[in-house]
Scaffold this motif. Sequence first.
Motif, PDB file in Angstrom:
ATOM      1  N   LEU A 118      -9.717  -3.367  -4.684  1.00 12.36           N
ATOM      2  CA  LEU A 118      -9.394  -2.138  -3.385  1.00 12.36           C
ATOM      3  C   LEU A 118      -9.761  -1.126  -3.577  1.00 12.36           C
ATOM      4  O   LEU A 118     -10.963  -0.293  -2.697  1.00 12.36           O
ATOM      5  CB  LEU A 118      -8.570  -2.147  -2.806  1.00 12.36           C
ATOM      6  N   HIS A 119      -9.352  -0.756  -5.179  1.00 14.75           N
ATOM      7  CA  HIS A 119      -9.498   1.071  -5.465  1.00 14.75           C
ATOM      8  C   HIS A 119     -10.545   0.333  -7.315  1.00 14.75           C
ATOM      9  O   HIS A 119      -9.998   0.218  -7.826  1.00 14.75           O
ATOM     10  CB  HIS A 119      -7.879   1.220  -6.580  1.00 14.75           C
ATOM     11  N   GLY A 155      -8.770  -7.780   1.474  1.00 17.97           N
ATOM     12  CA  GLY A 155      -7.152  -6.896   1.416  1.00 17.97           C
ATOM     13  C   GLY A 155      -6.847  -7.651  -0.288  1.00 17.97           C
ATOM     14  O   GLY A 155      -7.873  -7.651  -0.937  1.00 17.97           O
ATOM     15  N   LEU A 156      -5.607  -7.788   0.368  1.00 15.35           N
ATOM     16  CA  LEU A 156      -4.423  -8.522  -0.573  1.00 15.35           C
ATOM     17  C   LEU A 156      -4.137  -9.795  -0.543  1.00 15.35           C
ATOM     18  O   LEU A 156      -2.943 -10.427  -0.317  1.00 15.35           O
ATOM     19  CB  LEU A 156      -3.212  -7.306  -1.179  1.00 15.35           C
ATOM     20  N   TYR A 172      -7.306  -0.782 -11.238  1.00 11.97           N
ATOM     21  CA  TYR A 172      -6.775   0.870 -10.833  1.00 11.97           C
ATOM     22  C   TYR A 172      -6.368   0.366 -10.194  1.00 11.97           C
ATOM     23  O   TYR A 172      -4.953   1.245  -9.165  1.00 11.97           O
ATOM     24  CB  TYR A 172      -7.760   1.875 -10.740  1.00 11.97           C
ATOM     25  N   PHE A 198      -1.499   2.646  -7.974  1.00  4.87           N
ATOM     26  CA  PHE A 198      -1.124   2.304  -6.368  1.00  4.87           C
ATOM     27  C   PHE A 198       0.424   1.619  -6.098  1.00  4.87           C
ATOM     28  O   PHE A 198      -0.159   0.002  -5.618  1.00  4.87           O
ATOM     29  CB  PHE A 198      -1.972   1.660  -5.203  1.00  4.87           C
ATOM     30  N   GLU A 250       1.321   0.434  -3.671  1.00  6.33           N
ATOM     31  CA  GLU A 250       1.321  -0.378  -2.334  1.00  6.33           C
ATOM     32  C   GLU A 250       0.519  -1.551  -2.626  1.00  6.33           C
ATOM     33  O   GLU A 250       1.247  -2.576  -1.676  1.00  6.33           O
ATOM     34  CB  GLU A 250       0.313   1.012  -1.073  1.00  6.33           C
ATOM     35  N   THR A 303       2.281  -4.435  -0.931  1.00  4.75           N
ATOM     36  CA  THR A 303       1.854  -5.708  -0.199  1.00  4.75           C
ATOM     37  C   THR A 303       1.870  -6.926  -0.311  1.00  4.75           C
ATOM     38  O   THR A 303       1.949  -7.636   0.272  1.00  4.75           O
ATOM     39  CB  THR A 303       0.778  -5.218   0.310  1.00  4.75           C
ATOM     40  N   VAL A 356      -5.680  10.299  -6.299  1.00  5.98           N
ATOM     41  CA  VAL A 356      -4.477   9.558  -6.750  1.00  5.98           C
ATOM     42  C   VAL A 356      -3.690   9.178  -5.648  1.00  5.98           C
ATOM     43  O   VAL A 356      -3.361   8.408  -5.266  1.00  5.98           O
ATOM     44  CB  VAL A 356      -2.910  10.220  -7.867  1.00  5.98           C
ATOM     45  N   ASP A 390      -7.347   8.166  -2.831  1.00 13.27           N
ATOM     46  CA  ASP A 390      -7.623   6.435  -3.032  1.00 13.27           C
ATOM     47  C   ASP A 390      -7.064   6.089  -2.471  1.00 13.27           C
ATOM     48  O   ASP A 390      -7.581   4.079  -2.424  1.00 13.27           O
ATOM     49  CB  ASP A 390      -7.717   6.694  -4.568  1.00 13.27           C
ATOM     50  N   ARG A 391      -5.809   5.736  -2.134  1.00 11.89           N
ATOM     51  CA  ARG A 391      -4.792   5.416  -1.335  1.00 11.89           C
ATOM     52  C   ARG A 391      -5.816   4.178  -0.117  1.00 11.89           C
ATOM     53  O   ARG A 391      -6.990   5.177   0.717  1.00 11.89           O
ATOM     54  CB  ARG A 391      -4.657   5.702  -0.612  1.00 11.89           C
ATOM     55  N   ARG A 392      -5.356   3.475   0.046  1.00 11.37           N
ATOM     56  CA  ARG A 392      -6.680   1.953   0.901  1.00 11.37           C
ATOM     57  C   ARG A 392      -5.655   2.085   2.220  1.00 11.37           C
ATOM     58  O   ARG A 392      -4.748   0.760   2.391  1.00 11.37           O
ATOM     59  CB  ARG A 392      -7.284   0.892   0.224  1.00 11.37           C
ATOM     60  N   VAL A 439      -5.470  -1.357   4.553  1.00 11.93           N
ATOM     61  CA  VAL A 439      -4.806  -2.518   3.736  1.00 11.93           C
ATOM     62  C   VAL A 439      -3.529  -2.843   3.652  1.00 11.93           C
ATOM     63  O   VAL A 439      -2.647  -3.906   4.664  1.00 11.93           O
ATOM     64  CB  VAL A 439      -5.669  -2.934   2.399  1.00 11.93           C
ATOM     65  N   TYR A 440      -2.847  -1.582   3.390  1.00 10.03           N
ATOM     66  CA  TYR A 440      -1.156  -1.686   2.856  1.00 10.03           C
ATOM     67  C   TYR A 440      -0.235  -1.806   4.128  1.00 10.03           C
ATOM     68  O   TYR A 440      -1.278  -1.710   5.464  1.00 10.03           O
ATOM     69  CB  TYR A 440      -0.791  -0.690   2.602  1.00 10.03           C
ATOM     70  N   ARG A 441       0.469  -2.320   4.139  1.00 15.88           N
ATOM     71  CA  ARG A 441       1.120  -2.996   4.926  1.00 15.88           C
ATOM     72  C   ARG A 441       2.767  -2.556   4.903  1.00 15.88           C
ATOM     73  O   ARG A 441       3.531  -2.140   3.788  1.00 15.88           O
ATOM     74  CB  ARG A 441       1.002  -4.366   5.782  1.00 15.88           C
TER      75      ARG A 441
END
Lengths: 280, 280
Positions: free
Chosen positions: A122-123, A138-139, A155, A159, A161, A165, B270, B273-275, B278-280
Amino acid sequence: MTSDRGPGRYKVACVQFAPVIGDLDGNLATIATKVRAAHAAGASLVVLPELAPSGYVFESDEELAALAGPVPEGKAAAFLVALAMELGIHLVSGIAEAANGRVYNAALLAGPGGFIGGYRKLHLWDRETLFFAPGDLGLPVYDTPLGKIGIAVCYDGWFPETFRTLADAGAEIVCVPTNWVPMPSQDPDTEAMANTLHKAAAHSNGLYIACADRVGVERGQPFIGQSLILGPNGWPLAGPAHRSEPETLIAEVDIGAIERVRQINAHNHVHADRRRDVYR
Amino acid sequence: MTSDRGPGRYKVACVQFAPVIGDLDGNLATIATKVRAAHAAGASLVVLPELAPSGYVFESDEELAALAGPVPEGKAAAFLVALAMELGIHLVSGIAEAANGRVYNAALLAGPGGFIGGYRKLHLWDRETLFFAPGDLGLPVYDTPLGKIGIAVCYDGWFPETFRTLADAGAEIVCVPTNWVPMPSQDPDTEAMANTLHKAAAHSNGLYIACADRVGVERGQPFIGQSLILGPNGWPLAGPAHRSEPETLIAEVDIGAIERVRQINAHNHVHADRRRDVYR
């Protein structure tokens, strides 16, 4: 559920080595030797580094395209899937995936029954942004006989998250194919920030995390090794591995222990205590 | 903006000591001595431990009620505010706050002009759940001449969302009054998980974090010291402090450096770059 040590207890291996850029056949041969050795040492789940079959520092889209392939039909993916099937193990590896006319910095999960599923990073880090498409899967979390397996790549681990997640989707163990590089201002004699970040993530989420890094210097880019297998309390079960030499880490995990660890004491649970009414 | 070292450059101090349960006057006297010394050493921002004026291990609601007071009107709060005003510094301290007929495990921020604002611990640890009401002020960030200051207390730091939320609200430095206790299965000779978690949070968010822990054993409960001042790259600027002895850490921060650190390289930031898709 795959051993005589009881349900959810098994050995995981992280194979740290130095892929050679562009040498798909050579890298797959090295991988086969090291995965067979990990299997012989009792590992039921083996994790390989990011882009292990291809190497990492690409000079052109054309070079990358020649090393990438579809998952699971391409040469590298099919080789890894066949290896997992032959040995009767689960295997997670980084891989350059060609799909949709693009190339993803991806990973695959294979098991005794064949290909299980994929993941796309993702990153994207630094010059990866020039060569790879950002992940669009997604994840995912895959429910296997070894527990619920999530995947993150390098990377992604920066995060929080990512692990939140995955944990919320039920992950019990997160496999991390990675190519960690030195961070700006890192003192090379201290613990790698990559190790710190994953310890924190394992502890905060009550997750096993198995990081397989690479070593070596490729086209001037050094990698830092220090592969690491963490328990759900955040402490290392194996590693950090050597900073510059190949090394295979092996540790026993106990998926059944996770819930006990997450319930830190009579009043606290690392997930239940979240104040979702406040976070934004 | 308070020194001749340039805008945003100043010294922060974390005062690690051993409050005595129930001895409000004695603890305030100790605090005054130590804060004066930190000021004399050049500190413009001083952080004190969680519940520094009262001690931590309460035996009854009545005992706690007698040690708690309104903020900023109560005895302890008024003392701390007057101290900050007299010395012309900013001060963050844990404090037992009586409000709404309940008691909060709280903190206050005072400056040269007086009381600035408060915070009430969101995530209560272990038997704190029996004595304190959970925080109901969210995660405020206060805009001061020393930068945008957020506050978190002890177990708040176990939740990555705490620092994410503060960073998204603009925080540049997070002050952490804390009473860290040994974690289950922690090897006492290794780095405290509390230190690991805050290094990861500083690095992932590009934040200064100043943790002031206590030491000593109170009614059988040991505390682990290891106060820590972290730069926005996650590396320690001072500390970890001693594991069992009082110690004041002092480090210079540079608020103007934060954005450069958050932009890790030409392609990565930092936060950016967050996605979030996608995160929940």
